[in-house]
Design an enzyme around this catalytic site. Structure first.
Site, short mmCIF file in Angstrom:
data_model
loop_
_atom_site.label_atom_id
_atom_site.label_comp_id
_atom_site.label_asym_id
_atom_site.label_seq_id
_atom_site.Cartn_x
_atom_site.Cartn_y
_atom_site.Cartn_z
N TYR A 159 38.90 33.39 37.35
CA TYR A 159 37.48 33.74 37.25
C TYR A 159 37.35 35.26 37.32
O TYR A 159 37.91 35.90 38.21
CB TYR A 159 36.71 33.09 38.41
CG TYR A 159 35.25 33.43 38.45
CD1 TYR A 159 34.37 32.97 37.48
CD2 TYR A 159 34.73 34.20 39.49
CE1 TYR A 159 33.01 33.26 37.53
CE2 TYR A 159 33.38 34.49 39.56
CZ TYR A 159 32.53 34.02 38.58
OH TYR A 159 31.18 34.32 38.63
N ASP A 185 42.95 41.82 37.28
CA ASP A 185 41.75 41.64 38.08
C ASP A 185 42.19 41.55 39.54
O ASP A 185 42.63 40.51 40.01
CB ASP A 185 41.02 40.37 37.64
CG ASP A 185 39.73 40.13 38.42
OD1 ASP A 185 39.55 40.72 39.50
OD2 ASP A 185 38.89 39.35 37.94
N LYS A 209 35.40 43.71 46.36
CA LYS A 209 35.58 43.23 47.72
C LYS A 209 35.83 44.37 48.72
O LYS A 209 34.93 45.08 49.08
CB LYS A 209 36.72 42.20 47.77
CG LYS A 209 36.59 41.05 46.80
CD LYS A 209 35.47 40.10 47.11
CE LYS A 209 35.50 38.88 46.22
NZ LYS A 209 34.33 38.01 46.39
#
Length: 420
Positions: free
Chosen positions: A144, A239, A267
């Site tokens: 994702y 990613d 994050k």
């Protein structure tokens, strides 16, 4: 007078689609009719609106490497807020945060700050296409990369958890140039490159998948992706929204020794506030406006509050002792949970899969017993332990967690297993 839990839920559903602002939070995948609303966090624990406290292994899905309400981060944000919350103009802190990222992440020579992982993914994809003058991109089933139209093809995380189609509302043309391969399948990627290589702009991958649970790369997989990109002229894009600054200071690329051309970060890089970034080779990054012809912009990018939080966290992550402790805690939790399923871990991210065999890809993850995981989640919640409300997410140890937190969690899982 405070609303009851059900009253709060009814109010939420009348004001917010589905009652939540991100689908996994609805907790439907773990058999709850309504979610638990949280009101505060401290260290390794989180507290709901009725004062119930839980050992929290979610840590806001990964960014809180020093735990909730970390004092140094709070002081940095408060100090920044007193000087102004947003300027829409360059600040010194943006430059300092960029310097921290470039110093830490091996492949990043230039970096641009944005506001979310989705925005970073979207921008990195556009840059890869602009720099190569090609359109096609390879991604992996179960990975994702945010709700970017072109990348919502066999995505993981919330899309996978809810079992809904991954592309409603996305024009068919948006994913026409997206090629989906199996994670950890070198032969499949090689075949895709043989077929589409001339028009391939990028291979985009989570170097450690985190959105179908924690799925490490098999030996040689990342190296093969690097070689295939070199052979086709495509860009390798990692990613590292989850893995960046978590599995090592330099992310998965440091841990596994494979350098991508572009890296997506989020994050931890924002220290718990909305901030993300993408960066990479200077010659590619210089294609971005205002020096290049690939346009990307953002009014709130690099805002003072988020950069202050990010700097507070990233500067402390220079200390190798932080990663030693995260590794120790992660290993202790892995060892304690191992008798109760398949545990897969890379550093300070791990998943307990309700399955007796390793999980190597999307299909393996889908074979997990999600009903059993839902029952486990409900048992742990009642016992004061909060884990992600999805089989397809990771637990995230922080330096605020203790051996007692690990022992309490393992004991609660053991009690659940004894019910069988």
């Amino acid at each position: 007078m405070a609303l009851t839990r059900s009253g709060l839920w009814r109010s939420a559903t009348g004001l917010i689609p589905g009652g939540v602002n991100s689908p996994v939070r609805a907790m439907r995948a773990v058999g709850l009719s309504e979610p638990v609303f949280m009101q505060r966090g401290e260290g390794s624990s989180i507290e709901d609106v009725h004062g119930n406290r839980y050992v929290d292994w979610v840590q806001s899905w990964g960014p809180l490497v020093f735990g909730h309400a970390d004092l140094e981060t709070l002081e940095a944000v408060q100090s920044a807020a007193e000087r102004g919350t947003t300027f829409g103009a360059p600040t010194e802190a943006e430059v300092e945060l960029a310097a921290e990222i470039v110093d830490a992440v091996p492949s990043v020579e230039l970096v641009r700050l944005v506001n979310s992982g989705t925005e970073a993914s979207m921008s990195a994809l556009r840059l890869a296409r602009g720099a190569t003058r090609r359109d096609r991109v390879i991604k992996f089933a179960g990975c994702y990369h945010g709700h970017v139209d072109a990348l919502l093809a066999e995505a993981g995380s919330g899309v996978m958890t809810l079992g809904i189609p991954s592309t409603p509302g996305v024009p068919s043309g948006a994913t026409a140039d997206t090629v989906v391969c199996r994670f950890n399948d070198v032969d499949g990627v090689a075949a895709a490159c043989a077929q589409y290589g001339e028009g391939l702009a990028a291979i985009l991958v989570e170097p450690v998948a985190g959105n179908m649970g924690c799925v490490p790369p098999v030996p040689g997989f990342l190296e093969a992706l690097r070689a295939l990109c070199d052979a086709t002229g495509a860009l390798l894009v990692f990613d590292e929204v989850m893995t960046g600054f978590r599995v090592a200071r330099g992310g998965a690329q440091e841990r596994f020794g494979v350098a991508p051309d572009l890296t997506i970060l989020g994050k931890i890089v924002g220290g718990g506030l909305p901030l993300a970034a993408f960066g990479g080779r200077a010659d590619v990054m210089e294609r971005l406006a205002p020096v290049g012809d690939v346009y990307q912009a953002g009014t709130l990018s690099g805002n003072p509050l988020a950069t202050a939080a990010g700097l507070s966290v990233l500067r402390r992550l220079r200390d190798p002792a932080v990663y030693d402790e995260l590794e120790r805690l992660g290993a202790a939790l892995e060892q304690g949970l191992a008798p109760f399923g398949t545990v897969q871990r890379v550093g300070a991210m791990l998943t307990l899969f309700c399955r007796d065999a390793p999980v190597r890809d999307h299909e393996d993850a889908r074979a997990c017993d999600v009903e059993r995981f839902g029952a486990l989640f409900r048992h742990l919640l009642a016992d004061g332990v909060y884990v992600p409300p999805s089989q397809f997410e990771c637990l995230f140890p922080s330096t605020a967690h203790t051996d007692d937190d690990v022992a309490r969690t393992v004991a609660a899982v053991e009690a659940f297993a004894a019910l069988d």
